[in-house]
Design a protein around this motif. Structure first.
Motif, PDB file in Angstrom:
ATOM      1  N   ARG A 291      -1.203  17.095   0.372  1.00  0.00           N
ATOM      2  CA  ARG A 291      -1.255  18.042   1.490  1.00  0.00           C
ATOM      3  C   ARG A 291      -2.658  18.153   2.089  1.00  0.00           C
ATOM      4  NH1 ARG A 291      -0.546  23.289  -0.059  1.00  0.00           N
ATOM      5  NH2 ARG A 291       0.053  23.843   2.078  1.00  0.00           N
ATOM      6  N   VAL A 292      -3.584  17.319   1.631  1.00  0.00           N
ATOM      7  CA  VAL A 292      -4.975  17.432   2.067  1.00  0.00           C
ATOM      8  C   VAL A 292      -5.077  17.104   3.557  1.00  0.00           C
ATOM      9  CG1 VAL A 292      -7.328  16.591   1.754  1.00  0.00           C
ATOM     10  CG2 VAL A 292      -5.801  16.815  -0.231  1.00  0.00           C
ATOM     11  N   ARG A 293      -5.701  18.014   4.321  1.00  0.00           N
ATOM     12  CA  ARG A 293      -5.854  17.816   5.764  1.00  0.00           C
ATOM     13  C   ARG A 293      -7.275  17.421   6.149  1.00  0.00           C
ATOM     14  NH1 ARG A 293      -8.626  21.847   8.023  1.00  0.00           N
ATOM     15  NH2 ARG A 293      -8.768  23.841   6.932  1.00  0.00           N
ATOM     16  N   VAL A 294      -8.270  17.744   5.305  1.00  0.00           N
ATOM     17  CA  VAL A 294      -9.659  17.435   5.636  1.00  0.00           C
ATOM     18  C   VAL A 294     -10.484  17.456   4.353  1.00  0.00           C
ATOM     19  CG1 VAL A 294     -10.405  19.835   6.007  1.00  0.00           C
ATOM     20  CG2 VAL A 294     -11.536  17.974   7.266  1.00  0.00           C
ATOM     21  N   GLY A 295     -11.585  16.738   4.382  1.00  0.00           N
ATOM     22  CA  GLY A 295     -12.493  16.738   3.240  1.00  0.00           C
ATOM     23  C   GLY A 295     -13.934  16.819   3.714  1.00  0.00           C
ATOM     24  N   LEU A 296     -14.774  17.340   2.868  1.00  0.00           N
ATOM     25  CA  LEU A 296     -16.208  17.345   3.125  1.00  0.00           C
ATOM     26  C   LEU A 296     -16.819  16.230   2.297  1.00  0.00           C
ATOM     27  CD1 LEU A 296     -18.558  18.772   4.560  1.00  0.00           C
ATOM     28  CD2 LEU A 296     -18.781  20.251   2.552  1.00  0.00           C
ATOM     29  N   GLY A 297     -17.497  15.289   2.988  1.00  0.00           N
ATOM     30  CA  GLY A 297     -18.022  14.123   2.285  1.00  0.00           C
ATOM     31  C   GLY A 297     -19.420  13.763   2.707  1.00  0.00           C
ATOM     32  N   PRO A 298     -20.413  14.620   2.434  1.00  0.00           N
ATOM     33  CA  PRO A 298     -21.783  14.293   2.829  1.00  0.00           C
ATOM     34  C   PRO A 298     -22.312  13.074   2.084  1.00  0.00           C
ATOM     35  CG  PRO A 298     -21.752  16.221   1.391  1.00  0.00           C
ATOM     36  CD  PRO A 298     -20.330  15.907   1.734  1.00  0.00           C
ATOM     37  N   GLY A 299     -22.984  12.192   2.821  1.00  0.00           N
ATOM     38  CA  GLY A 299     -23.590  11.028   2.200  1.00  0.00           C
ATOM     39  C   GLY A 299     -22.662   9.862   1.970  1.00  0.00           C
ATOM     40  N   VAL A 300     -21.420   9.949   2.454  1.00  0.00           N
ATOM     41  CA  VAL A 300     -20.485   8.833   2.291  1.00  0.00           C
ATOM     42  C   VAL A 300     -20.809   7.773   3.341  1.00  0.00           C
ATOM     43  CG1 VAL A 300     -18.071   8.117   2.381  1.00  0.00           C
ATOM     44  CG2 VAL A 300     -18.678  10.332   1.387  1.00  0.00           C
ATOM     45  N   PRO A 301     -20.999   6.503   2.941  1.00  0.00           N
ATOM     46  CA  PRO A 301     -21.251   5.451   3.929  1.00  0.00           C
ATOM     47  C   PRO A 301     -20.150   5.419   4.987  1.00  0.00           C
ATOM     48  CG  PRO A 301     -21.612   4.629   1.707  1.00  0.00           C
ATOM     49  CD  PRO A 301     -20.998   5.986   1.564  1.00  0.00           C
ATOM     50  N   ALA A 302     -20.518   5.155   6.237  1.00  0.00           N
ATOM     51  CA  ALA A 302     -19.564   5.207   7.347  1.00  0.00           C
ATOM     52  C   ALA A 302     -18.368   4.284   7.105  1.00  0.00           C
ATOM     53  CB  ALA A 302     -20.274   4.845   8.644  1.00  0.00           C
ATOM     54  N   ALA A 303     -18.621   3.081   6.603  1.00  0.00           N
ATOM     55  CA  ALA A 303     -17.530   2.138   6.370  1.00  0.00           C
ATOM     56  C   ALA A 303     -16.574   2.663   5.304  1.00  0.00           C
ATOM     57  CB  ALA A 303     -18.088   0.781   5.958  1.00  0.00           C
ATOM     58  N   ALA A 304     -17.115   3.270   4.252  1.00  0.00           N
ATOM     59  CA  ALA A 304     -16.275   3.825   3.190  1.00  0.00           C
ATOM     60  C   ALA A 304     -15.464   5.009   3.705  1.00  0.00           C
ATOM     61  CB  ALA A 304     -17.130   4.235   1.998  1.00  0.00           C
ATOM     62  N   SER A 305     -16.088   5.841   4.545  1.00  0.00           N
ATOM     63  CA  SER A 305     -15.383   6.983   5.115  1.00  0.00           C
ATOM     64  C   SER A 305     -14.209   6.525   5.974  1.00  0.00           C
ATOM     65  CB  SER A 305     -16.354   7.822   5.950  1.00  0.00           C
ATOM     66  OG  SER A 305     -15.716   8.976   6.456  1.00  0.00           O
ATOM     67  N   ALA A 306     -14.433   5.488   6.794  1.00  0.00           N
ATOM     68  CA  ALA A 306     -13.359   4.961   7.633  1.00  0.00           C
ATOM     69  C   ALA A 306     -12.245   4.367   6.788  1.00  0.00           C
ATOM     70  CB  ALA A 306     -13.920   3.914   8.592  1.00  0.00           C
ATOM     71  N   ALA A 307     -12.617   3.625   5.743  1.00  0.00           N
ATOM     72  CA  ALA A 307     -11.614   3.027   4.859  1.00  0.00           C
ATOM     73  C   ALA A 307     -10.819   4.102   4.130  1.00  0.00           C
ATOM     74  CB  ALA A 307     -12.295   2.096   3.855  1.00  0.00           C
ATOM     75  N   PHE A 308     -11.495   5.181   3.744  1.00  0.00           N
ATOM     76  CA  PHE A 308     -10.839   6.282   3.046  1.00  0.00           C
ATOM     77  C   PHE A 308      -9.800   6.941   3.956  1.00  0.00           C
ATOM     78  CE2 PHE A 308     -10.635  10.672   1.408  1.00  0.00           C
ATOM     79  CZ  PHE A 308     -10.441  10.429   0.056  1.00  0.00           C
TER      80      PHE A 308
END
Length: 541
Positions: A291-308
């Motif tokens: 049910r997760v709608r959003v996450g806080l992910g400071p410091g996550v590489p942009a490519a990893a964030s997009a893949a996630f």
């Protein structure tokens, strides 16, 4: 102020304290669930009552307003109960990193002047290498297995965690009174105790809830440790928004999505290293049935964030904050570009400045300086370190120590920690930029880049890498990979292939340990013939 739809009513300035936050929610939320940890749940009313009763136990033990109470405990209810009880009483919590050993524990106790230590039974043995006679400690409460109760450690008596006492009235604390002392990592010297006032904690909750759009129907869920501001902030968000928060004992990559499903989480909290670890797991059904709608992910590489996001459907928001400041810079789900920390949050001012605090134009890198509109929205200073306080807050701006660039559209991009910058051959090298190139190699799982001293009394670039499972690559091949992606002066001279990088409990790489380790017999060194300036006719092949 919190924007409409975030499900919270802003408190007037004099009520921006932890007791006022708990009392307000006890009235508004009543029997509605507020927190769950280790299968134990409290309602909003239960939480205020637990704080008042733990404050009674602290008072009965001689703890008074302004006294410091140290906490060495994992994610369990006793940690939160003590933190809340201290805030209710007007005492000051001193959370200690659970990875700390005897000498570090001794330092935190001595520096803070803590009179009471609340410690989980599994950590008591670490006190054997701490000289408690150098501290102000008067008593130790043992949480969990009471086998250690009744013993004496360094002339300090250990007793079992006492039952909650009769509730006491909330102290008449002020928004600027200290709520907690949180210790920084201390990479360049002794760790500094950041004095966090009640109002700063309130604003952490308000600003984070606003950025994430938290409302009273949300379920916040974190696996991060409670000794860190990130997890404590998650609890603040739940109080100000009137929603529910679930604390998971620890992060498990294989069990992450099952834990989120069990919690019915709608908002999650991740740090940079956690996302690549999750992406390395085999894809499973749980990644899409949550049910997760959003996450806080400071410091996550942009490519990893997009893949996630592509794999799980969860957008991770970037942001910037520190123990000394607040949630000051953030992205949004519809932010126009990736790879930035975000834009300034209302209520704060930012300046990118040179070494003399002179503001620099857009596009030019400098130190990030921050200032808050609201009183006590930032920390009050470093405990017992007035010189460090003046240095960090000079010219009425907080100096973050981070080198950033402000783009023309107002977005801030992180470049490097200033003390992580490398100066070689007269050039400033961003360790972050070198890391991004090495991280993009398909064989590399994680990397840290840092300076080591050379025979010329300048910096040399060194990289420590962990290879992905089943991957092999020679250091020379990594150098060739860098040659078309980095300036010649930024290509690492030294490369170490390690089984893992030293990290804190929060997953942050401890570069100071790598710098201390330095060049060893197993370190690969780039041949001098390959390190020449190509403009001087010695371009490497």
């Amino acid at each position: 102020m919190i924007e409409a739809g975030v499900g919270a009513i802003p408190l007037p300035p004099h009520e921006r304290t932890l007791p006022a936050m708990l009392q307000r929610q006890a009235q508004r939320g009543g029997a509605q669930p507020l927190l769950t940890i280790h299968d134990l749940s409290w309602s909003h009313r239960d939480t205020a009552d637990a704080a008042a009763r733990r404050a009674g136990a602290l008072h009965a033990a001689g703890v008074a307003r302004g006294d410091r109470v140290a906490l060495l405990c994992s994610n369990r209810i006793e940690f939160l109960e003590t933190f809340l009880g201290c805030g209710w009483l007007g005492a000051v919590s001193v959370p200690i990193n659970t990875a700390s050993m005897g000498p570090q524990i001794e330092y935190y106790l001595a520096n803070s002047g803590a009179r009471l230590l609340v410690i989980e039974a599994g950590f008591v043995a670490r006190l054997a290498t701490a000289d408690l006679t150098r501290t102000a400690l008067q008593a130790i409460w043992v949480v969990g297995d009471a086998a250690g109760a009744g013993s004496v450690v360094g002339a300090v008596h250990c007793i079992a965690w006492p039952l909650a006492a009769q509730r006491v009235e909330a102290a008449d604390v002020n928004p600027g009174d200290p709520l907690a002392i949180l210790y920084t990592s201390g990479t360049t010297g002794p760790a500094k105790g950041v004095i966090c006032p009640h109002a700063q904690y309130y604003w952490w909750g308000v600003n984070s809830a606003r950025v994430l759009g938290v409302h009273e129907r949300d379920v916040l869920c974190t696996t991060l440790p409670l000794f860190h501001i990130n997890a404590l902030n998650t609890f603040a968000q739940a109080i100000v928004a009137g929603c529910r928060v679930v604390f998971v004992p620890r992060f498990s990559a294989s069990g992450f999505w099952a834990a989120m499903q069990a919690a019915e989480a709608t908002v999650v909290y991740l740090l940079g290293a956690m996302v690549p670890i999750l992406l390395a797991q085999p894809a499973g059904e749980g990644e899409r049935t949550h049910r997760v709608r959003v996450g806080l992910g400071p410091g996550v590489p942009a490519a990893a964030s997009a893949a996630f996001q592509a794999r799980t459907g969860v957008a991770l928001l970037e942001g910037y904050g520190s123990t000394e400041t607040n949630f000051t810079i953030a992205t949004a789900p519809d932010s126009p570009c990736a790879g930035v920390m975000g834009w300034l949050v209302p209520g704060f001012h930012a300046r990118v400045a040179d070494e003399n605090d002179v503001e620099l134009p857009a596009g030019e890198a400098g130190e990030l300086l921050l200032r808050a509109d609201e009183p006590f929205a930032f920390a009050s200073g470093y405990f017992g370190m007035p010189d460090k306080t003046v240095e960090a807050w000079r010219n009425l701006w907080f100096h973050t120590g981070d080198r950033v660039v402000r783009d023309a559209d107002g977005a801030f991009r992180f470049i490097d920690r200033i003390k992580d910058a490398i100066r070689r051959r007269g050039e400033n090298i961003s360790s972050y930029e070198v890391e991004q190139v090495l991280q993009s190699h398909p064989a590399v799982a994680s990397v840290a880049v840092y300076p080591v001293r050379s025979e010329l009394a300048e910096d040399e670039v060194m990289a420590a890498l962990v290879l992905a499972d089943g991957q092999r690559v020679e250091p020379a091949a990594l150098v060739r990979f860098c040659e078309s992606r980095l300036p010649y002066f930024a290509i690492p001279r030294y490369i170490d292939l390690l089984a893992d990088l030293p990290r804190t409990e929060n997953g942050k790489v401890q570069k100071y340990k790598l710098r201390e380790r330095g060049v060893t017999a197993s370190t690969w060194e780039r041949p001098a013939s390959q390190a020449a300036n190509p403009r001087a006719g010695g371009a490497p092949r």
